[in-house]
Design a protein around this motif. Structure first.
Motif, PDB file in Angstrom:
ATOM      1  N   LEU A 105       9.798 -17.527  42.416  1.00  0.00           N
ATOM      2  CA  LEU A 105       9.910 -16.343  41.564  1.00  0.00           C
ATOM      3  C   LEU A 105       8.576 -16.042  40.879  1.00  0.00           C
ATOM      4  O   LEU A 105       8.142 -14.885  40.811  1.00  0.00           O
ATOM      5  CB  LEU A 105      10.996 -16.554  40.506  1.00  0.00           C
ATOM      6  N   ALA A 106       7.909 -17.085  40.401  1.00  0.00           N
ATOM      7  CA  ALA A 106       6.601 -16.906  39.758  1.00  0.00           C
ATOM      8  C   ALA A 106       5.569 -16.354  40.730  1.00  0.00           C
ATOM      9  O   ALA A 106       4.633 -15.652  40.330  1.00  0.00           O
ATOM     10  CB  ALA A 106       6.122 -18.240  39.185  1.00  0.00           C
ATOM     11  N   MET A 107       5.728 -16.633  42.002  1.00  0.00           N
ATOM     12  CA  MET A 107       4.780 -16.192  43.021  1.00  0.00           C
ATOM     13  C   MET A 107       4.696 -14.663  43.111  1.00  0.00           C
ATOM     14  O   MET A 107       3.634 -14.099  43.412  1.00  0.00           O
ATOM     15  CB  MET A 107       5.208 -16.771  44.377  1.00  0.00           C
ATOM     16  N   ILE A 108       5.800 -13.980  42.837  1.00  0.00           N
ATOM     17  CA  ILE A 108       5.860 -12.524  42.998  1.00  0.00           C
ATOM     18  C   ILE A 108       4.826 -11.820  42.126  1.00  0.00           C
ATOM     19  O   ILE A 108       4.221 -10.829  42.531  1.00  0.00           O
ATOM     20  CB  ILE A 108       7.288 -12.027  42.707  1.00  0.00           C
ATOM     21  N   HIS A 109       4.604 -12.332  40.934  1.00  0.00           N
ATOM     22  CA  HIS A 109       3.638 -11.737  40.003  1.00  0.00           C
ATOM     23  C   HIS A 109       2.227 -11.711  40.581  1.00  0.00           C
ATOM     24  O   HIS A 109       1.426 -10.835  40.255  1.00  0.00           O
ATOM     25  CB  HIS A 109       3.649 -12.521  38.693  1.00  0.00           C
ATOM     26  N   THR A 120      14.586 -11.743  50.683  1.00  0.00           N
ATOM     27  CA  THR A 120      14.862 -12.828  49.749  1.00  0.00           C
ATOM     28  C   THR A 120      16.355 -13.047  49.587  1.00  0.00           C
ATOM     29  O   THR A 120      17.154 -12.133  49.809  1.00  0.00           O
ATOM     30  CB  THR A 120      14.217 -12.551  48.367  1.00  0.00           C
ATOM     31  N   ASN A 121      16.714 -14.266  49.204  1.00  0.00           N
ATOM     32  CA  ASN A 121      18.110 -14.554  48.837  1.00  0.00           C
ATOM     33  C   ASN A 121      18.232 -14.796  47.333  1.00  0.00           C
ATOM     34  O   ASN A 121      19.290 -15.212  46.859  1.00  0.00           O
ATOM     35  CB  ASN A 121      18.635 -15.769  49.608  1.00  0.00           C
ATOM     36  N   GLY A 122      17.164 -14.531  46.578  1.00  0.00           N
ATOM     37  CA  GLY A 122      17.188 -14.726  45.140  1.00  0.00           C
ATOM     38  C   GLY A 122      17.436 -13.432  44.394  1.00  0.00           C
ATOM     39  O   GLY A 122      16.695 -12.460  44.562  1.00  0.00           O
ATOM     40  N   LEU A 123      18.468 -13.399  43.569  1.00  0.00           N
ATOM     41  CA  LEU A 123      18.762 -12.175  42.809  1.00  0.00           C
ATOM     42  C   LEU A 123      17.639 -11.815  41.836  1.00  0.00           C
ATOM     43  O   LEU A 123      17.200 -10.654  41.804  1.00  0.00           O
ATOM     44  CB  LEU A 123      20.095 -12.320  42.072  1.00  0.00           C
ATOM     45  N   PRO A 124      17.124 -12.767  41.040  1.00  0.00           N
ATOM     46  CA  PRO A 124      16.007 -12.417  40.158  1.00  0.00           C
ATOM     47  C   PRO A 124      14.776 -11.978  40.936  1.00  0.00           C
ATOM     48  O   PRO A 124      13.998 -11.137  40.482  1.00  0.00           O
ATOM     49  CB  PRO A 124      15.734 -13.715  39.391  1.00  0.00           C
ATOM     50  N   HIS A 125      14.614 -12.540  42.136  1.00  0.00           N
ATOM     51  CA  HIS A 125      13.469 -12.205  42.975  1.00  0.00           C
ATOM     52  C   HIS A 125      13.520 -10.747  43.417  1.00  0.00           C
ATOM     53  O   HIS A 125      12.502 -10.046  43.427  1.00  0.00           O
ATOM     54  CB  HIS A 125      13.434 -13.125  44.195  1.00  0.00           C
ATOM     55  N   SER A 126      14.699 -10.284  43.799  1.00  0.00           N
ATOM     56  CA  SER A 126      14.817  -8.895  44.259  1.00  0.00           C
ATOM     57  C   SER A 126      14.484  -7.916  43.137  1.00  0.00           C
ATOM     58  O   SER A 126      13.844  -6.888  43.367  1.00  0.00           O
ATOM     59  CB  SER A 126      16.229  -8.640  44.802  1.00  0.00           C
ATOM     60  N   LEU A 127      14.879  -8.244  41.915  1.00  0.00           N
ATOM     61  CA  LEU A 127      14.556  -7.391  40.770  1.00  0.00           C
ATOM     62  C   LEU A 127      13.059  -7.401  40.468  1.00  0.00           C
ATOM     63  O   LEU A 127      12.450  -6.353  40.211  1.00  0.00           O
ATOM     64  CB  LEU A 127      15.333  -7.852  39.537  1.00  0.00           C
ATOM     65  N   ILE A 134       7.525  -3.378  45.696  1.00  0.00           N
ATOM     66  CA  ILE A 134       7.371  -4.045  46.987  1.00  0.00           C
ATOM     67  C   ILE A 134       8.653  -3.840  47.791  1.00  0.00           C
ATOM     68  O   ILE A 134       9.760  -4.053  47.281  1.00  0.00           O
ATOM     69  CB  ILE A 134       7.093  -5.554  46.790  1.00  0.00           C
ATOM     70  N   THR A 135       8.509  -3.411  49.043  1.00  0.00           N
ATOM     71  CA  THR A 135       9.679  -3.194  49.898  1.00  0.00           C
ATOM     72  C   THR A 135      10.468  -4.483  50.031  1.00  0.00           C
ATOM     73  O   THR A 135       9.940  -5.510  50.441  1.00  0.00           O
ATOM     74  CB  THR A 135       9.244  -2.708  51.288  1.00  0.00           C
ATOM     75  N   THR A 136      11.759  -4.424  49.682  1.00  0.00           N
ATOM     76  CA  THR A 136      12.555  -5.646  49.563  1.00  0.00           C
ATOM     77  C   THR A 136      13.908  -5.507  50.250  1.00  0.00           C
ATOM     78  O   THR A 136      14.575  -4.480  50.130  1.00  0.00           O
ATOM     79  CB  THR A 136      12.792  -5.987  48.072  1.00  0.00           C
ATOM     80  N   TYR A 137      14.306  -6.563  50.966  1.00  0.00           N
ATOM     81  CA  TYR A 137      15.633  -6.668  51.548  1.00  0.00           C
ATOM     82  C   TYR A 137      16.292  -7.931  50.997  1.00  0.00           C
ATOM     83  O   TYR A 137      15.665  -8.987  50.953  1.00  0.00           O
ATOM     84  CB  TYR A 137      15.567  -6.776  53.073  1.00  0.00           C
TER      85      TYR A 137
END
Length: 248
Positions: A105-109, A120-127, A134-137
């Protein structure tokens, strides 16, 4: 014999035998009983073994997984450095998989590559990805409440519809023989699929995960490149050579 060498020998004997007696260690290492007792105490503090009456045995990690909130405030600076290193590996126009977890999750920043597509399969990650435009599925499936990860049959079926340039995976345990592990078989399945569907796979895990193992195997140590912050010479020798160590 130096203290570090004794510690390495003690761990090696326990790995071979499962249980070692105090008098056996005294004989094998040529050290006094008080020295060996002190060694065992120090190694137990590091959760590298468990002391028992008259000796020691392997340390078995309790199969309780911390939730996202509990994990978030542990090893914070190390996680940020590891996350930054992982993000730097992403290239323009790549399709990547980001696993659930606090380090991923920290990597996204830190993602700076352009025209990146993320699954991703992470809910906080998708947000977090949506906030970065970033285009997200998301892969859907049952939400595991403690880690906010999508798992189960639907998640497993959905993820297999993709192929990734890179996958970034979290792990709870890292062991030379047992490989990368996590407590939950459902999460292990999704992590394993993410690795298998990627051209290149990375495990993002701080050094507190080293020499620990959990119930469910993700993959062997050679199946992904480990990005971590610290390893001893002995740990590096025992693990796969596919390792990136972050300084500081």
């Amino acid at each position: 014999m130096l203290t570090e060498e004794r510690h390495q020998r003690i761990i090696a004997l326990i790995e071979q035998q499962g249980i070692v007696k105090l008098n056996e260690l005294v004989t094998a290492l040529g050290a006094s009983e008080s020295t060996i007792r002190r060694d065992l105490s120090e190694l137990e503090e590091k959760t590298l073994l468990k002391r028992i009456h008259g000796g020691a045995t392997r340390f078995y990690e309790p199969q309780k997984e911390l939730d996202m909130i509990e994990k978030a405030d542990k090893q914070v600076s190390q996680k940020l450095r590891i996350a930054q290193e992982g993000a730097c590996l992403i290239k323009n126009d790549e399709c990547i998989y980001i696993d659930a977890g606090t380090t991923t999750l920290a990597m996204i920043h830190f993602i700076t590559a352009e025209n990146v597509t993320v699954v991703t399969n992470g809910l906080p990650h998708s947000l977090a990805l949506a906030k970065r435009n970033i285009t997200t599925y998301t892969i859907g499936g049952k939400v595991k409440m403690s880690t906010l990860a999508a798992v189960g049959a639907i998640a497993s079926e959905t993820i297999q519809g993709y192929h990734f340039d890179r996958a970034f995976i979290g792990a709870n345990g890292i062991d030379a023989e047992k490989g990368y592990t996590t407590p939950d078989p459902d999460e292990a399945q999704i992590k394993r699929l993410g690795i298998n569907l990627a051209n290149i796979a990375y495990i993002l895990a701080d050094s507190s995960k080293i020499n620990r193992s959990f119930f469910s195997k993700i993959c062997d140590s050679g199946d992904a490149t480990l990005i971590t912050n610290q390893l001893t010479a002995d740990e590096r020798a025992r693990l796969s050579q596919k390792i990136t160590i972050i300084e500081g």
